[in-house]
Design an enzyme around this catalytic site. Structure first.
Site, PDB file in Angstrom:
ATOM      1  CB  THR A 180      72.043  14.880 -36.652  1.00 19.71           C
ATOM      2  OG1 THR A 180      70.628  14.861 -36.854  1.00 19.71           O
ATOM      3  CG2 THR A 180      72.550  16.307 -36.663  1.00 19.71           C
ATOM      4  CG  ASN A 181      77.214  13.520 -40.443  1.00 18.18           C
ATOM      5  OD1 ASN A 181      77.643  12.529 -39.878  1.00 18.18           O
ATOM      6  ND2 ASN A 181      76.853  13.518 -41.710  1.00 18.18           N
TER       7      ASN A 181
ATOM      8  CB  ILE B  82      68.118  13.497 -44.726  1.00 22.05           C
ATOM      9  CG1 ILE B  82      69.574  13.668 -45.158  1.00 22.05           C
ATOM     10  CG2 ILE B  82      67.823  12.019 -44.441  1.00 22.05           C
ATOM     11  CD1 ILE B  82      70.559  13.605 -44.030  1.00 22.05           C
ATOM     12  N   GLY B  83      65.111  14.532 -44.662  1.00 15.46           N
ATOM     13  CA  GLY B  83      63.793  14.221 -44.114  1.00 15.46           C
ATOM     14  C   GLY B  83      62.745  13.892 -45.160  1.00 15.46           C
TER      15      GLY B  83
ATOM     16  NE  ARG C 246      78.237   8.170 -49.799  1.00 11.52           N
ATOM     17  CZ  ARG C 246      78.288   9.186 -48.940  1.00 11.52           C
ATOM     18  NH1 ARG C 246      78.912   9.039 -47.769  1.00 11.52           N
ATOM     19  NH2 ARG C 246      77.721  10.342 -49.236  1.00 11.52           N
TER      20      ARG C 246
ATOM     21  CG  HIS D 229      78.920   8.236 -40.461  1.00 18.41           C
ATOM     22  ND1 HIS D 229      78.865   7.551 -41.656  1.00 18.41           N
ATOM     23  CD2 HIS D 229      78.109   9.309 -40.610  1.00 18.41           C
ATOM     24  CE1 HIS D 229      78.045   8.196 -42.487  1.00 18.41           C
ATOM     25  NE2 HIS D 229      77.578   9.259 -41.882  1.00 18.41           N
TER      26      HIS D 229
END
Length: 283
Positions: free
Chosen positions: A107-108, A1-2, A142, A166
């Protein structure tokens, strides 16, 4: 992602902004050099190694995307053991170096990493529940995309509020609140399920090559840029995010937020829900 996020921010942050990148990997300063060749008035620096302090000094907004990604067969909670430690360490440094910054956790599993961040900040005596966010914007973009596809609208014309959490069934798009669009009960049920499982759709399509990094980069950039605009005094900036609320639904809950110079200015009402949405919320 970064990297995707950094590219978007380098292109879209207001002129005069400073962007710091940090990762434990030694490539990070080089990524910053690469991005520095893009002709925008955003200064960029990259830091690597064990010490995150130089990247955090003077920060107004910190977005945390560090951690391991999902592989096929994993759900977001499988990431917990590794990612909880990463978030804890980074937030401890934020508490020391830039305690007044707005912090967005990407972060998940976001449903738990945000709670961990809150505890770390509390322990350090610097917790402000108006400045800690779980970034759920991916669920919103989404939803906007899928609704526009289904209803033949321009995606830019659709804005779907998404509440709850989430992951999986905690993600609740309020499809009944989109102006000028209506759904049959079956459409609403199927669309809700698709939005909830969209992350898995990407994980499976990438066949072991990772999870949603590009769309998540876009989502995180949108949220980060909204925060920056609000901090600079722009009015009526509203985003959904996962924050500590008044405990009406859960201690942490994603809902529409009016953003301002101090982070969350107002936790907005989730409005009137359809019977299907209310049932999902109660469950």
């Amino acid at each position: 992602i970064g990297q995707a996020l950094a590219l978007l921010l380098k292109n879209q942050l207001p002129s005069g902004s400073e962007l710091s990148l940090y990762d434990i990997a030694p490539v990070t300063p080089g990524v910053a050099v690469d991005l520095s060749h893009i002709p925008t008035a955003v200064k960029i620096k990259g830091f690597s190694g064990e010490d995150v302090t130089p990247a955090l000094e003077g920060a107004d907004v910190v977005l945390i995307s560090a951690g391991v990604a999902r592989k096929p067969g994993m759900d977001r909670s499988d990431l917990f053991n590794v990612n909880a430690g990463i978030v804890k360490n980074l937030v401890q440094q934020i508490a020391k170096t830039c305690p007044k910054a707005c912090v967005g956790i990407i972060t998940n599993p976001v449903n738990t990493t945000v709670a961990i961040a809150a505890e770390v900040l509390k322990k350090a005596g610097v917790y402000d529940k108006n400045k800690l966010f779980g970034v759920t914007t991916l669920d919103i973009i989404r939803s906007n995309t899928f609704v526009a596809e289904l209803k033949g609208k321009l995606p830019t014309e659709v804005e779907v509020p998404v509440i709850g959490g989430h992951s999986g069934v905690t993600i609740l798009p309020l499809l009944s609140q989109i102006p000028g669009v209506s759904f049959t009960e079956q459409e609403a049920a199927e669309l809700t399920k698709r939005i909830q499982n969209a992350g898995t759709e990407v994980v499976e399509a990438k066949a072991g090559g990772g999870s949603a990094t590009l769309s998540m980069g876009q989502a995180a950039a949108r949220f980060g840029l909204s925060l920056v605009r609000a901090l600079q005094g722009e009015k009526d900036v509203v985003e959904c995010a996962y924050v500590e609320g008044d405990g009406q639904y859960a201690r942490f809950f994603s809902q529409p937020l009016l953003l301002g110079k101090n982070g969350v200015e107002e936790r907005k009402s989730i409005g009137t829900l359809s019977a299907f949405e209310q049932h999902s919320l109660d469950a």
